[in-house]
Design an enzyme around this catalytic site. Sequence first.
Site, mmCIF file in Angstrom:
data_model
loop_
_atom_site.group_PDB
_atom_site.id
_atom_site.type_symbol
_atom_site.label_atom_id
_atom_site.label_comp_id
_atom_site.label_asym_id
_atom_site.label_seq_id
_atom_site.Cartn_x
_atom_site.Cartn_y
_atom_site.Cartn_z
ATOM 1 N N TYR A 140 0.822 -1.218 0.000
ATOM 2 C CA TYR A 140 0.000 0.000 0.000
ATOM 3 C C TYR A 140 0.856 1.269 0.000
ATOM 4 C CZ TYR A 140 -4.111 -2.874 0.994
ATOM 5 O OH TYR A 140 -5.121 -3.802 0.933
ATOM 6 N N LYS A 191 3.282 -15.520 1.758
ATOM 7 C CA LYS A 191 3.237 -16.228 0.475
ATOM 8 C C LYS A 191 4.696 -16.483 0.106
ATOM 9 C CE LYS A 191 0.797 -17.722 -3.069
ATOM 10 N NZ LYS A 191 -0.123 -18.865 -2.995
ATOM 11 N N ASP A 223 -3.256 -18.211 0.898
ATOM 12 C CA ASP A 223 -4.399 -18.861 0.246
ATOM 13 C C ASP A 223 -4.982 -19.942 1.166
ATOM 14 O OD1 ASP A 223 -1.891 -19.950 -0.176
ATOM 15 O OD2 ASP A 223 -2.394 -20.875 -2.089
ATOM 16 N N ASP A 247 -5.525 -6.892 5.475
ATOM 17 C CA ASP A 247 -6.730 -6.151 5.097
ATOM 18 C C ASP A 247 -7.840 -7.132 4.728
ATOM 19 O OD1 ASP A 247 -8.444 -4.183 4.297
ATOM 20 O OD2 ASP A 247 -7.280 -3.511 2.580
ATOM 21 N N ASP A 251 -11.155 -8.680 7.361
ATOM 22 C CA ASP A 251 -12.565 -8.500 7.000
ATOM 23 C C ASP A 251 -13.289 -9.841 6.919
ATOM 24 O OD1 ASP A 251 -12.395 -5.788 6.941
ATOM 25 O OD2 ASP A 251 -13.264 -5.561 4.945
#
Length: 361
Positions: A140, A191, A223, A247, A251
């Site tokens: 980000y 990852k 994943d 992020d 959620d």
Amino acid sequence: MHKILLLPGDHIGPEVMAEAEKILRFLNAEMKLNLTFEQGLLGGAAYEKYGEPYPEKTQQQALAADAILLGAVGGPEWDNIERSKRPERGLLGIRAHLKLFANLRPALLYPSLADASSLKKEIVSGLDILIVRELTGGIYFGEPRGIRTLANGERQGYNTDVYSESEIRRIAHVAFQLAQQRDKRVCSVDKANVLEVTELWREIVTQVAQQYPDVQLSHMYVDNAAMQLIRAPKQFDVMVTGNLFGDILSDAAAMLTGSIGLLPSASLDANNKGLYEPCHGSAPDISGKGLANPLATLLSAAMMLRYSLKLTKPAVLIEQAIQQVLEVGIRTKDISETNKPFVSTQQMGDAVFNQLKETLA
Ligand code: NAD
């Protein structure tokens, strides 16, 4: 003495804040917690008075405070003003100003609300996960970034996922220290099979783990973590991950619990000073109607007492009072079953207040 800054914000922000303030002031008086309270303006409310969503006055108050409790900011009346003046900019401003790099998002499901989840009751009942997300680094914020035009005339968008050793180390310490206060398990999500940046992430988290022999560390690819959160979420205690993965996973985990009106959050700096806020926004669609659920803000206040002020006992009392109120079936509209009676924002605050009063009597 602990200085608390209250930033009610906009729309339902002041409604839910009033309930949190009532309870904090009561506990302060009853338990002699030595809290002092100050009110400040952030978001649309600040723009109306000072022409800025995070004005100088609030900046000074925020720097001087030991912890900050925020309601919510924003609303359609500020949608068309200059971008840099919009309420949400105030939120980004205060997070950056205070260097709040660790975002804590608990996902806790009270057994009495297990029916509100979209997953089967037996999979989520009693769920208690804490997601620790790195908030100021990663893709980000990484440079270079942008949209460029290639030699063949085609446009190409690009971002950079970047984490330095020190950034990884400090968020890892936060996760391990939080795990020590919980079930002593950390799952680091990366990852590392594909991205070098997370290969380093895994290496550094593993190094930091050696300083916390009482905490069990595991690693999981993102994943698989997404899949496990839906398949068997109760296997997790603390999950630590970077900005982008955090992020998304926070959620997803939040939604396991059913209602946005029940989700608190914290963002901490290197000294555990923090900004505490419900995960929901300012809900202009229900503001002024007494329909807002104040529990996410009350739970944020409990997190504030626990993490920034190290006042564990009143934090636990608030959480237990909320659980007891839910167990006897008191519900705001967002968590009530269709056609069942529900209480107002203030009545829910009063119910928790009365429960606390009874407990402390
Ligand atoms: P929202 O979270 O405000 O509302 C989404 C839905 O959830 C609405 O139907 C709302 O009524 C409901 N809801 C939210 N909080 C609730 C509560 N405590 N009790 C009961 N129901 C609740 O998100 P939105 O509608 O996308 O955004 C509204 C405004 O809030 C926008 O201006 C947005 O930019 C801002 N916002 C602020 C924050 C923040 O302050 N941290 C976060 C998200 C959105």
